[in-house]
Design a protein around this motif. Structure first.
Motif, PDB file in Angstrom:
ATOM      1  N   SER A 148      -4.553   2.634   4.949  1.00  0.00           N
ATOM      2  CA  SER A 148      -4.441   3.856   4.571  1.00  0.00           C
ATOM      3  C   SER A 148      -4.160   5.150   5.366  1.00  0.00           C
ATOM      4  CB  SER A 148      -5.746   4.394   3.591  1.00  0.00           C
ATOM      5  OG  SER A 148      -6.702   4.432   4.501  1.00  0.00           O
ATOM      6  N   GLU A 167      -0.346   6.941   5.214  1.00  0.00           N
ATOM      7  CA  GLU A 167      -0.319   8.677   5.391  1.00  0.00           C
ATOM      8  C   GLU A 167       0.641   8.978   6.391  1.00  0.00           C
ATOM      9  OE1 GLU A 167      -1.383  12.528   4.670  1.00  0.00           O
ATOM     10  OE2 GLU A 167      -1.506  10.791   3.437  1.00  0.00           O
ATOM     11  N   HIS A 211       0.640  -1.219   0.096  1.00  0.00           N
ATOM     12  CA  HIS A 211      -0.103   0.020  -0.146  1.00  0.00           C
ATOM     13  C   HIS A 211       0.781   1.231   0.016  1.00  0.00           C
ATOM     14  CE1 HIS A 211      -3.983  -1.902   0.642  1.00  0.00           C
ATOM     15  NE2 HIS A 211      -3.386  -2.626   1.191  1.00  0.00           N
ATOM     16  N   ARG A 218       1.097   4.406  -3.115  1.00  0.00           N
ATOM     17  CA  ARG A 218       1.249   5.732  -2.902  1.00  0.00           C
ATOM     18  C   ARG A 218       2.438   6.471  -3.318  1.00  0.00           C
ATOM     19  NH1 ARG A 218      -1.373   8.582   1.213  1.00  0.00           N
ATOM     20  NH2 ARG A 218      -0.360  10.124   0.397  1.00  0.00           N
TER      21      ARG A 218
END
Length: 423
Positions: free
Chosen positions: A320, A324, A125, A129
């Motif tokens: 997610s 971040e 993941h 990004r």
């Protein structure tokens, strides 16, 4: 007869005269030496003048830029302590200048980013990004818990590179940033193959050689079975150093120690994240972690296994949100450590009930004896991340869990519709 004697005497006199010349060459040789020295004196003076100009007017070697060829570092950090010390003093300032000091999540130039364990659950993941942001991403993974399927959609992208490699072996790459995620995170896997210390040491060695910024993904397990609740970064933990979980708990604590030693002693730019329980698509289905266990059991119509009395608490963040937080930490100017987790606290029984509501209200709950050294409470204090990183989770458990369930259905049953019917 007389003529013959005369001839012999003349011959002997000539021979004696010539031999006397050979035995006494000194006058002619001394003259030659003097002439040779006189001829070479101008050249000697010119050489002295050139040497004087070179040493006095050209910059010395110590003031010239030092460029270190990374190919000369074939051995590991453990086998070359002398070379490490020698390189540290005159290479530290230049390495600091080479590190790109990015501001925010946007960059003016394309970064070269290494993600260890990049084919795993969280790593894949994160790679998504970074690729989306436009970075040049290199993934190394030994596929112990990672899967090629997690990153296969990037194959063919010129900004993506995948290398099969185990971090317990050194590797030489030119990169600007290193996200070090390579380490089994579930009890099923880390008890079989603990890699915290050696892998972290190798990646710190790489960061030192190429001047890369290094982010260590540590864990909330460094707090052990905490006596402080919720857990702040200032808490030192309550860890059993010889327990069945110690290879992971203490391994991560040692990894943090190594990172800070390299930061203080070698000037490496280091970031440390302490990750709390994370869930989402691409988790290993049978890895022994509570969320994946409950979801897989409910989809297979098996009882949900709750260990102990079910009153142990955990906090669950969606993947997610974690990604971040990791990116904000890497791009920021604070070393940490930072707690990255969702402060929403659930007991194991409450989590089982949420899974029942999401998948199968008729799913049964089965109690089993608790595992050794299982923490009773776990909840992050994220005040530091809020203040310094401007980060906090935004996806609730009831919002994120259905996304994970859909992924598990597809992987367990092969077809989303069939999986929904089977559930």
């Amino acid at each position: 007869m007389s003529s013959e004697l005369i001839h012999r005497n003349q011959t002997r006199d000539q021979t004696t005269d010539s031999s006397s010349h050979r035995d006494n060459p000194l006058p002619r040789t001394r003259t030659n030496i003097i002439n040779m020295l006189l001829n070479r004196v101008p050249f000697l003076l010119i050489g002295i003048a050139i040497s004087t100009f070179f040493f006095h007017y050209l910059p010395s070697r110590s003031t010239l830029p030092q460029h270190h060829d990374s190919s000369s570092f074939v051995g590991t950090e453990l086998t070359l302590p002398t070379r490490r010390v020698l390189l540290e003093e005159h290479g530290r300032d230049e390495r600091k200048r080479r590190v790109p000091l990015a501001v925010g999540l946007k960059s003016k130039r394309q970064k070269r980013v290494l993600v260890t364990g990049g084919a795993g659950f969280v790593g894949s993941h994160l790679v998504d990004r970074l690729i989306e942001r436009g970075d040049n991403v290199i993934v190394i993974d030994n596929y112990f818990t990672g899967r090629k399927e997690n990153v296969v959609h990037h194959i063919g992208n010129p900004n993506f590179e995948l290398i099969r490699h185990d971090v317990v072996e050194p590797i030489l790459l030119e990169v600007d940033q290193i996200y070090h995620l390579a380490c089994p995170a579930s009890p099923v896997h880390y008890k079989f193959n603990p890699t915290n210390v050696v892998g972290t040491l190798n990646m710190l060695g790489l960061a030192k050689r190429v001047g890369a910024r290094f982010l260590l993904t540590s864990t909330s397990e460094v707090y052990g079975d905490p006596l402080q609740h919720p857990q702040a970064e200032t808490y030192w933990g309550n860890v059993n150093p010889i327990g069945v979980r110690s290879c992971y708990d203490e391994g991560k604590r040692v990894a943090e120690t190594l990172a800070m030693d390299y930061h203080r002693g070698a000037g490496i730019e280091v970031r440390i994240a302490r990750i709390f329980n994370t869930y989402g698509p691409r988790m290993c289905i049978d890895d022994g972690r509570v969320v994946s266990n409950f979801v897989a059991q409910a989809l297979r119509k098996d009882p949900l296994t709750v260990y102990g009395d079910g009153k142990q608490t955990r906090s669950f963040q969606f993947v997610s949100d974690l990604v971040e937080g990791l990116m904000r930490l890497m791009e920021g100017e604070h070393v940490g450590p930072f707690n990255l987790g969702n402060p929403g606290e659930f007991t194991m029984l409450e989590l089982a009930q949420v899974v029942q509501e999401t998948i199968d209200p008729n799913a049964k709950i089965e109690f089993r004896a608790n595992t050794e050294d299982d923490p009773h409470k776990r909840k992050p204090d994220i005040s530091k991340a809020k203040e310094l990183l401007g980060w906090q989770p935004s996806v609730s458990l009831r919002e994120g869990l259905p996304l994970m369930v859909a992924d598990f259905k597809q992987r367990l049953f092969g077809d989303g519709d069939k999986g929904a019917a089977a559930a």
